[in-house]
Write an enzyme that holds these catalytic residues in place. Structure first.
Site, PDB file in Angstrom:
ATOM      1  N   TYR A  53      -6.904  13.871   5.139  1.00 54.56           N
ATOM      2  CA  TYR A  53      -6.154  12.858   5.891  1.00 54.56           C
ATOM      3  C   TYR A  53      -6.687  12.691   7.312  1.00 54.56           C
ATOM      4  O   TYR A  53      -6.621  11.592   7.860  1.00 54.56           O
ATOM      5  CB  TYR A  53      -4.648  13.155   5.858  1.00 54.56           C
ATOM      6  CG  TYR A  53      -4.075  12.816   4.498  1.00 54.56           C
ATOM      7  CD1 TYR A  53      -3.895  11.494   4.111  1.00 54.56           C
ATOM      8  CD2 TYR A  53      -3.796  13.810   3.571  1.00 54.56           C
ATOM      9  CE1 TYR A  53      -3.422  11.170   2.849  1.00 54.56           C
ATOM     10  CE2 TYR A  53      -3.318  13.499   2.304  1.00 54.56           C
ATOM     11  CZ  TYR A  53      -3.134  12.170   1.959  1.00 54.56           C
ATOM     12  OH  TYR A  53      -2.682  11.843   0.704  1.00 54.56           O
ATOM     13  N   ARG A  56      -9.343  10.170   6.877  1.00 55.11           N
ATOM     14  CA  ARG A  56      -8.769   8.836   6.645  1.00 55.11           C
ATOM     15  C   ARG A  56      -8.240   8.257   7.964  1.00 55.11           C
ATOM     16  O   ARG A  56      -8.375   7.089   8.259  1.00 55.11           O
ATOM     17  CB  ARG A  56      -7.614   8.884   5.629  1.00 55.11           C
ATOM     18  CG  ARG A  56      -7.903   9.502   4.275  1.00 55.11           C
ATOM     19  CD  ARG A  56      -8.760   8.652   3.377  1.00 55.11           C
ATOM     20  NE  ARG A  56     -10.141   8.594   3.758  1.00 55.11           N
ATOM     21  CZ  ARG A  56     -11.046   9.591   3.615  1.00 55.11           C
ATOM     22  NH1 ARG A  56     -10.688  10.759   3.142  1.00 55.11           N
ATOM     23  NH2 ARG A  56     -12.308   9.432   3.971  1.00 55.11           N
ATOM     24  N   GLN A  86       1.841  -0.497   0.677  1.00 56.00           N
ATOM     25  CA  GLN A  86       1.555   0.815   0.078  1.00 56.00           C
ATOM     26  C   GLN A  86       0.506   1.527   0.915  1.00 56.00           C
ATOM     27  O   GLN A  86       0.176   2.673   0.653  1.00 56.00           O
ATOM     28  CB  GLN A  86       1.017   0.624  -1.346  1.00 56.00           C
ATOM     29  CG  GLN A  86       2.013  -0.023  -2.276  1.00 56.00           C
ATOM     30  CD  GLN A  86       1.344  -0.451  -3.572  1.00 56.00           C
ATOM     31  OE1 GLN A  86       1.225   0.329  -4.511  1.00 56.00           O
ATOM     32  NE2 GLN A  86       0.911  -1.680  -3.633  1.00 56.00           N
ATOM     33  N   ASP A  89      -2.598   3.112   6.373  1.00 59.51           N
ATOM     34  CA  ASP A  89      -3.204   2.757   7.660  1.00 59.51           C
ATOM     35  C   ASP A  89      -2.200   1.909   8.459  1.00 59.51           C
ATOM     36  O   ASP A  89      -1.111   1.590   7.964  1.00 59.51           O
ATOM     37  CB  ASP A  89      -4.542   2.015   7.441  1.00 59.51           C
ATOM     38  CG  ASP A  89      -4.376   0.674   6.741  1.00 59.51           C
ATOM     39  OD1 ASP A  89      -3.525  -0.126   7.165  1.00 59.51           O
ATOM     40  OD2 ASP A  89      -5.103   0.403   5.760  1.00 59.51           O
ATOM     41  N   HIS A 104       4.662   4.148   1.259  1.00 62.64           N
ATOM     42  CA  HIS A 104       4.020   5.432   0.941  1.00 62.64           C
ATOM     43  C   HIS A 104       3.728   6.270   2.184  1.00 62.64           C
ATOM     44  O   HIS A 104       2.898   7.170   2.138  1.00 62.64           O
ATOM     45  CB  HIS A 104       2.722   5.193   0.154  1.00 62.64           C
ATOM     46  CG  HIS A 104       2.965   4.630  -1.217  1.00 62.64           C
ATOM     47  ND1 HIS A 104       1.980   4.043  -1.972  1.00 62.64           N
ATOM     48  CD2 HIS A 104       4.095   4.575  -1.956  1.00 62.64           C
ATOM     49  CE1 HIS A 104       2.505   3.643  -3.134  1.00 62.64           C
ATOM     50  NE2 HIS A 104       3.783   3.956  -3.137  1.00 62.64           N
ATOM     51  N   GLY A 170      -3.791  -7.559  -2.936  1.00 57.77           N
ATOM     52  CA  GLY A 170      -4.683  -6.403  -2.961  1.00 57.77           C
ATOM     53  C   GLY A 170      -4.081  -5.119  -3.506  1.00 57.77           C
ATOM     54  O   GLY A 170      -4.317  -4.051  -2.959  1.00 57.77           O
ATOM     55  N   THR A 171      -3.320  -5.245  -4.573  1.00 60.04           N
ATOM     56  CA  THR A 171      -2.864  -4.010  -5.228  1.00 60.04           C
ATOM     57  C   THR A 171      -3.077  -4.114  -6.734  1.00 60.04           C
ATOM     58  O   THR A 171      -2.867  -5.173  -7.321  1.00 60.04           O
ATOM     59  CB  THR A 171      -1.393  -3.656  -4.896  1.00 60.04           C
ATOM     60  OG1 THR A 171      -0.929  -2.672  -5.828  1.00 60.04           O
ATOM     61  CG2 THR A 171      -0.462  -4.843  -4.940  1.00 60.04           C
TER      62      THR A 171
END
Ligand code: NAD
Length: 226
Positions: A53, A56, A86, A89, A104, A170-171
């Protein structure tokens, strides 16, 4: 003002340079998600999870919001917009969207591994082993891992039920319960999906725009404002 509720996934950040998860063969940046995004992975190797993470977070701080994020901000002039993302960022917020629900969790928050209610901001890119909450337990990323309760789902369902327009961008619609949100919309809700690849989803009366986030969102804007 009509209520526009938008469910976004990793694809909306792809054009900013953050790779999606599904497009890399079930690995997330080369890592097995079971090792880095589950409570079992955390129990086994917290150092690896924190490092994953941290990387990320570092990446998310380096990149910029893209056209897809920007059009969603512009749409606030015409609609009452709620974004349910979801993504972990913060590109929607950095673009200027004012109402974002992180289904999330967020890379930029940590939480106590003893008490879920103790949540703290993460400043900068690094969360280290040895950083503890006020109860003395190790801080973990405030991310909903596979197998954990999506505690903001009730809030997301509340917004989905109110939507006049429900937009999905975009999922892959493969991660539940987020993928089910569209089911909570009213029969008269206008439904639109933007994705370069048709999700494996029964489309029914859904308008499908086969484009990436930037070009796709321009088309959505034209459609909604025409
Ligand atoms: P996913 O990886 O399962 O699916 C990504 C979708 O984006 C696919 O349908 C793909 O066709 C589409 N896509 C690819 N390029 C695109 C583009 N340029 N424009 C628009 N769409 C594009 O992602 P998911 O459905 O969000 O689920 C994966 C999970 O992994 C989520 O829980 C999420 O938290 C996490 N994740 C988050 C990030 C992030 O925060 N940016 C990145 C990777 C994974």
């Amino acid at each position: 003002m009509k209520k526009l509720v938008v469910l976004t996934g990793a694809g909306v950040s792809a054009e900013s340079g953050i790779p999606t998860f599904r497009d890399s063969g079930g690995l997330w940046e080369g890592y097995d998600v079971m090792e880095v995004a589950t409570p079992e992975g955390w129990a086994k190797n917290p150092t690896l999870v924190l490092e994953f993470y941290n990387q990320r977070r570092k990446k998310a701080l380096e990149v910029q919001p893209n056209k897809g994020h920007e059009v969603l901000v512009e749409l606030e002039k015409y609609f009452d917009v709620t974004i349910i993302t979801q993504n972990v960022d913060n590109l929607h917020e950095r673009a200027g969207s004012t109402h974002v629900v992180h289904l999330h969790g967020s890379l930029f928050e940590s939480r106590s591994s003893k008490d879920d209610a103790l949540i703290y901001p993460v400043n900068g890119w690094e969360l280290k082993l040895g950083e503890k909450c006020e109860l003395g337990s190790q801080l973990r990323p405030n991310i909903v891992w596979f197998g954990e309760l999506v505690y903001k789902m009730d809030e997301a369902v509340h917004y989905a039920k109110q939507a006049d327009i429900f937009l999905v961008v975009g999922t892959s619609l493969q991660v539940y319960p987020a993928a089910d949100l569209i089911q909570y919309t009213r029969p008269d809700t206008q439904k639109i999906i933007v994705d370069p690849k048709k999700p494996d989803y029964r489309m029914g009366d859904i308008v499908f725009i086969e484009e990436g986030g930037g070009a796709g969102m321009e088309k959505v804007k034209k459609l909604l404002l025409s």
